[in-house]
Design a protein around this motif. Structure first.
Motif, PDB file in Angstrom:
ATOM      1  N   VAL A  33       0.742  -0.920  -0.087  1.00 56.94           N
ATOM      2  CA  VAL A  33      -0.180   0.111   0.158  1.00 56.94           C
ATOM      3  C   VAL A  33       1.080   1.066   0.048  1.00 56.94           C
ATOM      4  N   GLY A  34       0.970   2.032  -1.138  1.00 53.85           N
ATOM      5  CA  GLY A  34       2.200   2.888  -1.365  1.00 53.85           C
ATOM      6  C   GLY A  34       3.287   2.217  -1.295  1.00 53.85           C
ATOM      7  N   ARG A  35       4.316   2.691  -0.322  1.00 49.93           N
ATOM      8  CA  ARG A  35       5.506   2.025  -0.406  1.00 49.93           C
ATOM      9  C   ARG A  35       5.753   1.216   0.866  1.00 49.93           C
ATOM     10  N   GLU A  36       4.440   1.000   1.725  1.00 54.76           N
ATOM     11  CA  GLU A  36       4.432  -0.158   2.728  1.00 54.76           C
ATOM     12  C   GLU A  36       4.037  -1.491   2.266  1.00 54.76           C
ATOM     13  N   LEU A  37       4.941  -2.331   2.557  1.00 53.44           N
ATOM     14  CA  LEU A  37       4.675  -3.786   2.422  1.00 53.44           C
ATOM     15  C   LEU A  37       3.837  -4.046   3.324  1.00 53.44           C
ATOM     16  N   VAL A  38       2.606  -4.691   3.172  1.00 50.42           N
ATOM     17  CA  VAL A  38       1.565  -5.420   3.942  1.00 50.42           C
ATOM     18  C   VAL A  38       1.321  -6.621   4.024  1.00 50.42           C
ATOM     19  N   ALA A  39       1.935  -7.420   2.920  1.00 46.75           N
ATOM     20  CA  ALA A  39       1.641  -8.831   2.869  1.00 46.75           C
ATOM     21  C   ALA A  39       2.637  -9.633   1.725  1.00 46.75           C
ATOM     22  N   ALA A  40       2.735 -10.539   1.826  1.00 41.64           N
ATOM     23  CA  ALA A  40       3.561 -11.259   0.619  1.00 41.64           C
ATOM     24  C   ALA A  40       2.656 -12.538   0.177  1.00 41.64           C
ATOM     25  N   LEU A  41       2.499 -12.913  -1.244  1.00 40.40           N
ATOM     26  CA  LEU A  41       1.747 -13.922  -1.550  1.00 40.40           C
ATOM     27  C   LEU A  41       3.117 -14.925  -1.975  1.00 40.40           C
ATOM     28  N   GLU A  42       3.120 -16.073  -1.420  1.00 40.14           N
ATOM     29  CA  GLU A  42       4.075 -17.030  -1.562  1.00 40.14           C
ATOM     30  C   GLU A  42       3.559 -18.419  -2.222  1.00 40.14           C
TER      31      GLU A  42
END
Length: 72
Positions: A33-42
């Motif tokens: 979200v913007g430059r903030e990492l909120v999750a990662a799909l693996e």
């Protein structure tokens, strides 16, 4: 991040679990979200696969779209 062979990747912390499940390759796609990492799909695959630009681009677009949903 696309790892063609998790057993040759130094520091891959899930290599023991991957070995038990016979998984070989790993892909992690950022969701921001913007430059903030909120999750990662693996994603994991049973065979060793090299990165493919077309597939990587699609996965990055999916991560971008999911980030937009999170933002809403």
């Amino acid at each position: 991040l696309w790892i063609p062979d998790v057993f040759s990747q130094c520091g891959f912390t899930r290599s023991a679990a991957a070995g038990r499940c016979r998984l070989r390759s790993s892909i992690a796609v950022p969701v921001q979200v913007g430059r903030e990492l909120v999750a990662a799909l693996e994603f994991y695959m049973h065979d060793s696969r090299r990165p493919e630009d077309a597939q990587l681009e699609i996965l990055l677009q999916i991560g971008d779209q999911i980030g937009r949903v999170f933002d809403r």
